[in-house]
Scaffold this motif. Structure first.
Motif, PDB file in Angstrom:
ATOM      1  N   GLU A  18       0.823  -1.208   0.000  1.00  0.00           N
ATOM      2  CA  GLU A  18       0.000   0.000   0.000  1.00  0.00           C
ATOM      3  C   GLU A  18       0.853   1.252   0.000  1.00  0.00           C
ATOM      4  O   GLU A  18       1.816   1.373   0.764  1.00  0.00           O
ATOM      5  CB  GLU A  18      -0.937   0.001   1.203  1.00  0.00           C
ATOM      6  CG  GLU A  18      -1.963   1.117   1.159  1.00  0.00           C
ATOM      7  CD  GLU A  18      -3.158   0.845   2.071  1.00  0.00           C
ATOM      8  OE1 GLU A  18      -4.021   1.742   2.170  1.00  0.00           O
ATOM      9  OE2 GLU A  18      -3.242  -0.246   2.660  1.00  0.00           O
ATOM     10  N   TYR A  60      -1.308   6.334  -3.158  1.00  0.00           N
ATOM     11  CA  TYR A  60      -2.275   6.425  -4.245  1.00  0.00           C
ATOM     12  C   TYR A  60      -2.859   5.083  -4.678  1.00  0.00           C
ATOM     13  O   TYR A  60      -3.940   5.047  -5.256  1.00  0.00           O
ATOM     14  CB  TYR A  60      -1.621   7.093  -5.468  1.00  0.00           C
ATOM     15  CG  TYR A  60      -1.041   8.441  -5.135  1.00  0.00           C
ATOM     16  CD1 TYR A  60      -1.865   9.552  -4.986  1.00  0.00           C
ATOM     17  CD2 TYR A  60       0.327   8.597  -4.924  1.00  0.00           C
ATOM     18  CE1 TYR A  60      -1.340  10.797  -4.652  1.00  0.00           C
ATOM     19  CE2 TYR A  60       0.861   9.835  -4.585  1.00  0.00           C
ATOM     20  CZ  TYR A  60       0.024  10.928  -4.452  1.00  0.00           C
ATOM     21  OH  TYR A  60       0.547  12.147  -4.104  1.00  0.00           O
ATOM     22  N   ARG A  93      -3.236   0.618  -3.817  1.00  0.00           N
ATOM     23  CA  ARG A  93      -3.085  -0.560  -2.970  1.00  0.00           C
ATOM     24  C   ARG A  93      -3.016  -1.771  -3.896  1.00  0.00           C
ATOM     25  O   ARG A  93      -3.903  -1.958  -4.741  1.00  0.00           O
ATOM     26  CB  ARG A  93      -4.265  -0.694  -2.015  1.00  0.00           C
ATOM     27  CG  ARG A  93      -4.260  -1.982  -1.179  1.00  0.00           C
ATOM     28  CD  ARG A  93      -5.481  -2.025  -0.267  1.00  0.00           C
ATOM     29  NE  ARG A  93      -5.682  -3.353   0.306  1.00  0.00           N
ATOM     30  CZ  ARG A  93      -5.121  -3.782   1.436  1.00  0.00           C
ATOM     31  NH1 ARG A  93      -4.322  -2.969   2.113  1.00  0.00           N
ATOM     32  NH2 ARG A  93      -5.359  -4.989   1.897  1.00  0.00           N
ATOM     33  N   ARG A 145      -5.563  -1.362  -7.046  1.00  0.00           N
ATOM     34  CA  ARG A 145      -6.738  -0.594  -6.618  1.00  0.00           C
ATOM     35  C   ARG A 145      -6.347   0.872  -6.410  1.00  0.00           C
ATOM     36  O   ARG A 145      -5.451   1.181  -5.619  1.00  0.00           O
ATOM     37  CB  ARG A 145      -7.319  -1.165  -5.325  1.00  0.00           C
ATOM     38  CG  ARG A 145      -8.675  -0.561  -4.962  1.00  0.00           C
ATOM     39  CD  ARG A 145      -9.272  -1.212  -3.726  1.00  0.00           C
ATOM     40  NE  ARG A 145      -9.521  -2.635  -3.880  1.00  0.00           N
ATOM     41  CZ  ARG A 145     -10.587  -3.163  -4.487  1.00  0.00           C
ATOM     42  NH1 ARG A 145     -11.507  -2.361  -5.017  1.00  0.00           N
ATOM     43  NH2 ARG A 145     -10.724  -4.473  -4.556  1.00  0.00           N
ATOM     44  N   ARG A 146      -7.021   1.755  -7.117  1.00  0.00           N
ATOM     45  CA  ARG A 146      -6.770   3.192  -6.970  1.00  0.00           C
ATOM     46  C   ARG A 146      -7.481   3.685  -5.721  1.00  0.00           C
ATOM     47  O   ARG A 146      -8.698   3.517  -5.578  1.00  0.00           O
ATOM     48  CB  ARG A 146      -7.255   3.931  -8.216  1.00  0.00           C
ATOM     49  CG  ARG A 146      -6.940   5.409  -8.236  1.00  0.00           C
ATOM     50  CD  ARG A 146      -7.170   5.991  -9.636  1.00  0.00           C
ATOM     51  NE  ARG A 146      -8.514   5.729 -10.126  1.00  0.00           N
ATOM     52  CZ  ARG A 146      -8.895   5.888 -11.392  1.00  0.00           C
ATOM     53  NH1 ARG A 146      -8.023   6.313 -12.298  1.00  0.00           N
ATOM     54  NH2 ARG A 146     -10.140   5.623 -11.771  1.00  0.00           N
ATOM     55  N   LYS A 147      -6.749   4.299  -4.822  1.00  0.00           N
ATOM     56  CA  LYS A 147      -7.320   4.651  -3.530  1.00  0.00           C
ATOM     57  C   LYS A 147      -8.271   5.841  -3.597  1.00  0.00           C
ATOM     58  O   LYS A 147      -9.160   5.972  -2.757  1.00  0.00           O
ATOM     59  CB  LYS A 147      -6.193   4.911  -2.528  1.00  0.00           C
ATOM     60  CG  LYS A 147      -5.389   3.650  -2.205  1.00  0.00           C
ATOM     61  CD  LYS A 147      -4.216   3.920  -1.278  1.00  0.00           C
ATOM     62  CE  LYS A 147      -4.663   4.286   0.105  1.00  0.00           C
ATOM     63  NZ  LYS A 147      -3.506   4.395   1.044  1.00  0.00           N
ATOM     64  N   SER A 148      -8.119   6.684  -4.605  1.00  0.00           N
ATOM     65  CA  SER A 148      -8.972   7.877  -4.670  1.00  0.00           C
ATOM     66  C   SER A 148     -10.443   7.527  -4.875  1.00  0.00           C
ATOM     67  O   SER A 148     -11.325   8.249  -4.394  1.00  0.00           O
ATOM     68  CB  SER A 148      -8.511   8.804  -5.802  1.00  0.00           C
ATOM     69  OG  SER A 148      -8.615   8.146  -7.060  1.00  0.00           O
ATOM     70  N   GLY A 191     -11.364   3.856  -4.925  1.00  0.00           N
ATOM     71  CA  GLY A 191     -11.556   2.476  -4.513  1.00  0.00           C
ATOM     72  C   GLY A 191     -11.719   1.486  -5.641  1.00  0.00           C
ATOM     73  O   GLY A 191     -12.047   0.316  -5.414  1.00  0.00           O
TER      74      GLY A 191
END
Length: 217
Positions: free
Chosen positions: A30, A33, A35, A92-95, A97
């Motif tokens: 992680e 930006y 994960r 997975r883009r954290k902004s 999900g």
């Protein structure tokens, strides 16, 4: 009468600088930006939504993850991950999900401390910005932390964009393997070989971290 001299005892110090073998752990990675999640059956639907697109890009990939090819791609990636032959990740883009692509550790060679980063595909809307550079930063940092002495990238010579991206990471181009693979289209592929070694990684990491801050500034 001859006298013999006893050779002085020698003290030999063995300094271990790294693990005897690379132990590449399968776990989530992680960053700020993205994960990276080791793939499980639960990722199938989200991963299909992110990579079953852009058929022109798949034309120069070794395997096909688009259209009818997705099921074979998925079965191969999941099966090899479950058998420990590779570590496949969902990105997975954290902004938001959302799963926006996939990447893998391949050709894992614990005894020799070598591993390949490859089988990377990003949805078109994730190909700019911090997703790709942070993904590579997380993978490289994890590999070297686990005892790797060499991380390599194998790129189709026709894929100028990927070659430029790998070189921008700081990897050194070592040459070309001629007629290295036959891709899913039947093309006999020449493969450009790039690598980063452990002694280079601290400087490469610093440049990559700086680049990441510039990318999102």
């Amino acid at each position: 009468m001859l006298q013999t001299r006893k050779a002085p005892d020698r003290l030999i110090l063995c300094v271990r600088t790294r693990p005897l073998t690379m132990q590449l752990l399968s776990r989530p990675l992680e960053g700020r930006y993205v994960r990276l999640e080791p793939i499980t059956p639960a990722h199938e639907e989200a991963l299909k939504a992110s990579i079953d697109c852009d058929p022109e890009a798949w034309e120069i990939m070794s395997v096909n993850g688009c259209g009818e090819g997705f099921e074979t791609f998925w079965a191969q990636t999941l099966g090899e991950t479950q058998r420990g032959e590779r570590i496949g990740y969902a990105i997975r883009r954290k902004s938001d999900g959302r799963v926006v692509g996939t990447t893998s550790f391949l050709a894992i060679r614990p005894l020799h401390g070598g591993v390949e980063i490859g089988a990377t595909f990003l949805h078109p809307d994730a190909r700019s910005g911090p997703v790709n550079p942070e993904t590579k930063l997380l993978l490289l940092d994890h590999a070297f932390d686990c005892g790797a002495v060499r991380v390599e990238f194998m790129v189709d010579v026709r894929n100028a964009r990927s070659q430029a991206a790998v070189a921008k990471l700081g990897a050194q181009k070592e040459g070309v393997l001629r007629h290295h693979k036959i891709t899913w289209t039947g093309h006999v592929r020449d493969t450009a070989v790039f690598s980063i070694i452990d002694t280079e990684w601290p400087a490469v990491k610093a440049r990559l971290e700086f680049r990441l801050t510039e990318t999102v500034a």
